[in-house]
Write a protein that holds these residues in place. Structure first.
Motif, mmCIF file in Angstrom:
data_model
loop_
_atom_site.group_PDB
_atom_site.id
_atom_site.type_symbol
_atom_site.label_atom_id
_atom_site.label_comp_id
_atom_site.label_asym_id
_atom_site.label_seq_id
_atom_site.Cartn_x
_atom_site.Cartn_y
_atom_site.Cartn_z
ATOM 1 N N PHE A 18 0.837 -1.206 0.000
ATOM 2 C CA PHE A 18 0.000 0.000 0.000
ATOM 3 C C PHE A 18 0.869 1.252 0.000
ATOM 4 O O PHE A 18 0.638 2.186 -0.788
ATOM 5 C CB PHE A 18 -0.921 0.002 1.222
ATOM 6 C CG PHE A 18 -1.648 1.308 1.410
ATOM 7 C CD1 PHE A 18 -2.773 1.605 0.640
ATOM 8 C CD2 PHE A 18 -1.205 2.238 2.333
ATOM 9 C CE1 PHE A 18 -3.437 2.818 0.797
ATOM 10 C CE2 PHE A 18 -1.865 3.454 2.492
ATOM 11 C CZ PHE A 18 -2.983 3.740 1.725
ATOM 12 N N MET A 19 1.868 1.280 0.887
ATOM 13 C CA MET A 19 2.756 2.439 0.974
ATOM 14 C C MET A 19 3.553 2.620 -0.310
ATOM 15 O O MET A 19 3.830 3.749 -0.731
ATOM 16 C CB MET A 19 3.727 2.272 2.154
ATOM 17 C CG MET A 19 3.056 2.196 3.518
ATOM 18 S SD MET A 19 2.338 3.753 4.056
ATOM 19 C CE MET A 19 3.821 4.685 4.422
ATOM 20 N N GLY A 20 3.928 1.510 -0.932
ATOM 21 C CA GLY A 20 4.781 1.569 -2.111
ATOM 22 C C GLY A 20 4.069 1.831 -3.415
ATOM 23 O O GLY A 20 4.720 2.109 -4.430
ATOM 24 N N THR A 21 2.742 1.749 -3.402
ATOM 25 C CA THR A 21 2.000 1.949 -4.652
ATOM 26 C C THR A 21 0.946 3.049 -4.560
ATOM 27 O O THR A 21 0.359 3.413 -5.577
ATOM 28 C CB THR A 21 1.294 0.643 -5.076
ATOM 29 O OG1 THR A 21 0.425 0.202 -4.022
ATOM 30 C CG2 THR A 21 2.316 -0.440 -5.380
ATOM 31 N N ASN A 22 0.714 3.575 -3.368
ATOM 32 C CA ASN A 22 -0.265 4.648 -3.212
ATOM 33 C C ASN A 22 0.250 5.924 -3.880
ATOM 34 O O ASN A 22 1.332 6.411 -3.524
ATOM 35 C CB ASN A 22 -0.527 4.894 -1.722
ATOM 36 C CG ASN A 22 -1.624 5.922 -1.504
ATOM 37 O OD1 ASN A 22 -1.398 7.118 -1.644
ATOM 38 N ND2 ASN A 22 -2.800 5.461 -1.147
ATOM 39 N N PRO A 23 -0.466 6.496 -4.825
ATOM 40 C CA PRO A 23 0.012 7.680 -5.555
ATOM 41 C C PRO A 23 0.321 8.875 -4.650
ATOM 42 O O PRO A 23 1.290 9.597 -4.872
ATOM 43 C CB PRO A 23 -1.148 7.998 -6.510
ATOM 44 C CG PRO A 23 -1.865 6.710 -6.675
ATOM 45 C CD PRO A 23 -1.768 6.020 -5.343
#
Length: 225
Positions: free
Chosen positions: A49-54
């Motif tokens: 989530f942290m790595g793909t959240n814009p």
């Protein structure tokens, strides 16, 4: 704004604000890392989530990088200004009479932490940038690994005893840096009036808990890989 950064008070306030921001980030980062000990699956989910959240990737991450760079640049500027004002270096000045060893050597603990950040970027951030922005792979997966790759990558980094040793030493320096920096940040903002001892106690607890938490994660994976 230019005049603000030219004044001694302005520079100290800016340094304190960046310190607050980074101390909050350390707590958040530690909380996520501890998930790797409690639940690898949850760690993978949160990391993805942290790595793909814009919002995090394109707004908060640049702010974080700016905060890190700004804090260290401002720290070096304050160090140079202090030496210029004193006319002698800290090593020559009899600072032991009215200040702690930690406060007189913040620049050196800062340099050690900066070296660790470079290592941390090489270990984690640069590979992430390469995977997501160069290769264009935002899936969070890796060949040969079931599910998301983040837990597997974390554990792999803590197999090498030299790297683990470097992490442990770096967090010892971080503890020393925070011992003075925590209270100093509040003092620069005028927040120690009437509560200095309380803030010192909180700062000491924070300065021990956060580095020990990161060291625990590193040693846990080293001995359980």
């Amino acid at each position: 704004m230019n005049g603000f950064f030219k004044s001694s008070i302005g520079r100290k306030v800016a340094m304190a604000l960046s310190a607050f921001f980074l101390m909050f980030f350390l707590l958040q980062h530690l909380a996520i890392n501890l998930l790797s000990v409690i639940s690898p699956d949850l760690f993978n989910e949160v990391s993805h989530f942290m790595g793909t959240n814009p919002l995090i990737q394109f707004a908060l991450q640049p702010v974080l990088i700016f905060g890190v760079v700004f804090h260290f640049i401002m720290g070096f500027i304050l160090e140079l200004k202090n030496k210029k004002a004193n006319g002698v270096s800290y090593a020559q000045n009899n600072g032991a009479a009215n200040s702690s060893w930690v406060s007189r050597n913040m620049i050196w603990s800062g340099v050690a932490i900066l070296a660790f950040i470079v290592l941390h970027f090489i270990d984690f951030w640069f590979p992430e940038i390469n995977t997501k922005f160069i290769k264009g792979d935002w899936s969070g997966t890796m060949a040969g690994v079931e599910g998301y790759r983040y837990y597997e990558e974390l554990v792999h980094k803590f197999v090498n005893p030299v790297r683990v040793g470097a992490y442990v030493v770096a967090f010892v320096f971080l503890a020393l840096h925070l011992m003075h920096g925590f209270t100093s940040a509040f003092q620069s903002m005028g927040g120690t009036a009437g509560r200095k001892k309380t803030l010192q106690a909180i700062g000491k607890a924070y300065s021990i808990f956060v580095p020990v938490g990161f060291v625990f994660v590193a040693l846990y994976h080293f001995f359980n890989h």
